[in-house]
Scaffold this motif. Sequence first.
Motif, PDB file in Angstrom:
ATOM      1  N   HIS A 246       6.174  10.750  -1.042  1.00  0.00           N
ATOM      2  CA  HIS A 246       5.731  12.032  -1.574  1.00  0.00           C
ATOM      3  C   HIS A 246       5.326  11.904  -3.044  1.00  0.00           C
ATOM      4  O   HIS A 246       4.419  12.594  -3.503  1.00  0.00           O
ATOM      5  CB  HIS A 246       6.844  13.078  -1.447  1.00  0.00           C
ATOM      6  N   ASP A 247       6.018  11.037  -3.779  1.00  0.00           N
ATOM      7  CA  ASP A 247       5.810  10.889  -5.221  1.00  0.00           C
ATOM      8  C   ASP A 247       4.974   9.635  -5.490  1.00  0.00           C
ATOM      9  O   ASP A 247       5.493   8.557  -5.803  1.00  0.00           O
ATOM     10  CB  ASP A 247       7.165  10.807  -5.923  1.00  0.00           C
ATOM     11  N   VAL A 248       3.665   9.795  -5.356  1.00  0.00           N
ATOM     12  CA  VAL A 248       2.760   8.640  -5.414  1.00  0.00           C
ATOM     13  C   VAL A 248       2.733   7.995  -6.794  1.00  0.00           C
ATOM     14  O   VAL A 248       2.841   6.774  -6.929  1.00  0.00           O
ATOM     15  CB  VAL A 248       1.343   9.053  -4.974  1.00  0.00           C
TER      16      VAL A 248
ATOM     17  N   MET B 271       5.471  -0.491   8.078  1.00  0.00           N
ATOM     18  CA  MET B 271       5.474   0.700   7.238  1.00  0.00           C
ATOM     19  C   MET B 271       6.881   1.284   7.197  1.00  0.00           C
ATOM     20  O   MET B 271       7.598   1.279   8.199  1.00  0.00           O
ATOM     21  CB  MET B 271       4.502   1.758   7.761  1.00  0.00           C
ATOM     22  N   VAL B 272       7.259   1.795   6.028  1.00  0.00           N
ATOM     23  CA  VAL B 272       8.582   2.385   5.851  1.00  0.00           C
ATOM     24  C   VAL B 272       8.440   3.761   5.207  1.00  0.00           C
ATOM     25  O   VAL B 272       7.716   3.920   4.219  1.00  0.00           O
ATOM     26  CB  VAL B 272       9.468   1.473   4.976  1.00  0.00           C
TER      27      VAL B 272
ATOM     28  N   LEU C 224      -3.831   8.584   2.965  1.00  0.00           N
ATOM     29  CA  LEU C 224      -3.312   9.953   2.994  1.00  0.00           C
ATOM     30  C   LEU C 224      -2.893  10.271   4.416  1.00  0.00           C
ATOM     31  O   LEU C 224      -3.665  10.073   5.356  1.00  0.00           O
ATOM     32  CB  LEU C 224      -4.377  10.954   2.538  1.00  0.00           C
ATOM     33  N   ASP C 225      -1.660  10.738   4.596  1.00  0.00           N
ATOM     34  CA  ASP C 225      -1.143  11.043   5.919  1.00  0.00           C
ATOM     35  C   ASP C 225      -1.054  12.556   6.079  1.00  0.00           C
ATOM     36  O   ASP C 225      -0.183  13.210   5.487  1.00  0.00           O
ATOM     37  CB  ASP C 225       0.242  10.403   6.083  1.00  0.00           C
TER      38      ASP C 225
ATOM     39  N   LEU D 293       0.832  -1.199   0.000  1.00  0.00           N
ATOM     40  CA  LEU D 293       0.000   0.000   0.000  1.00  0.00           C
ATOM     41  C   LEU D 293       0.872   1.255   0.000  1.00  0.00           C
ATOM     42  O   LEU D 293       1.975   1.264   0.549  1.00  0.00           O
ATOM     43  CB  LEU D 293      -0.923   0.005   1.219  1.00  0.00           C
ATOM     44  N   ILE D 294       0.330   2.303  -0.603  1.00  0.00           N
ATOM     45  CA  ILE D 294       1.053   3.577  -0.694  1.00  0.00           C
ATOM     46  C   ILE D 294       0.363   4.617   0.179  1.00  0.00           C
ATOM     47  O   ILE D 294      -0.827   4.893   0.022  1.00  0.00           O
ATOM     48  CB  ILE D 294       1.116   4.072  -2.149  1.00  0.00           C
ATOM     49  N   MET D 295       1.138   5.182   1.095  1.00  0.00           N
ATOM     50  CA  MET D 295       0.663   6.288   1.931  1.00  0.00           C
ATOM     51  C   MET D 295       1.243   7.583   1.358  1.00  0.00           C
ATOM     52  O   MET D 295       2.456   7.771   1.308  1.00  0.00           O
ATOM     53  CB  MET D 295       1.118   6.100   3.382  1.00  0.00           C
ATOM     54  N   GLY D 296       0.367   8.460   0.907  1.00  0.00           N
ATOM     55  CA  GLY D 296       0.799   9.739   0.364  1.00  0.00           C
ATOM     56  C   GLY D 296       0.913  10.797   1.444  1.00  0.00           C
ATOM     57  O   GLY D 296       0.057  10.895   2.323  1.00  0.00           O
ATOM     58  N   VAL D 297       1.970  11.586   1.398  1.00  0.00           N
ATOM     59  CA  VAL D 297       2.256  12.588   2.428  1.00  0.00           C
ATOM     60  C   VAL D 297       1.571  13.911   2.107  1.00  0.00           C
ATOM     61  O   VAL D 297       1.723  14.451   1.006  1.00  0.00           O
ATOM     62  CB  VAL D 297       3.778  12.820   2.543  1.00  0.00           C
TER      63      VAL D 297
END
Length: 279
Positions: free
Chosen positions: A257-259, A215-216, A55-56, A16-20
Motif C-alpha cells: 500500500h505504501d509504495v 509475489m508476497v 498496479l493491482d 518489483l513493487i505492486m501498488g494496491v
Amino acid sequence: MMQSQSNPIHATRQPLIMGVVNVTPDSFSDGGFFFSTENAIKQARKLIEEGADILDVGGESTRPGSLPVSVDEELRRVIPVIEALAGEKTLISVDTSKPEVMRQAIIAGVDIINDVNALRNSGALAVLAENDRVLACLMHMQGCPASMQNNPTYHNIVQEVYDFLEERIQLITTLGVARDRLIIDPGFGFGKTLQHNFEILNNLEYFTRLQTPLMVGISRKSMLGAVTGNPANRRIHESVAAALIAVNNGARIVRVHDVKATKDALSFYCAVQKNNDIK
C-alpha cells in the motif's frame, strides 16, 4: 499497457513493487477511501509517481470475513479504473477470481490476473489459455475469505502450500500455458495463523524451487499488528520491514500500500546488494 508474449518480470533482476488500488467500500487497509472511480484513479496515478511497477486493481474485498459481490458490481467498480490506466507504462493487474471479470478486464487492458483462488473457479483457466499475452498470479488460500481464519490447520504449512502451488502450475502448463506466464503467491493471512505466516516468511526461499516469480503480500496485514499493536492504517514501518525480509528471502514482487516508503527502502537494499556483488 505492456504487450508481451512472455513474463516481463523476467526482464529485470530488481524486485518489483505492486501498488494496491482498492475500489471497495470495505477494504481493511484504507476504509474504502478510494471506493469512487475518481479517487481510485487518482490514487493509482499517485502510486505510479511513487514508483509502482504494477498496479493491482480490485473491486471485491478478500479480507477475513468478507462476502463476495456480484459480477456486475465488481465490473462496475474496476473496469472504468482499468480503462483509465491502460495507457500507462505501468503493468496493470486485476485482483479477481471471477472469469467474466477477468475476461472484461483483459479487454479493458490488464496485463496480469491476480487470483486469490489460483484459477480454480470454473472457466478461469480457459480465460488464461485464450489470452496468451496475459500473466497470472496463483495464490494459495485455505477455505474462502468468509471463513478462512476459522481455525486453519496444517501438518506442514510450508510443504502443503508448496505442493498446492506446484500442482496448480503443472495443471495449467498442461493446457499449453507457458510456465513463464505464471507468478506464485503463498497467500499470507489467507487461511493461516500468525505462526503459519512466520513459518512461510522464514522459508520463502524454498518456494523459489518452483522456478516461478514469487509475489508476497504482507502490507498492513494483521500479522504485523499482532506484533506492534498498530491499526492497519498505521503499519507502514512494519510493512516496509516485511517487504525487505521477503525480498531478501526470495520474493521478486511485493504487493504494498505504501509504495514510496517501500521503493526507498528497496533502493537502498539493492544498492547494498550491488556493492556486495562488485566486491
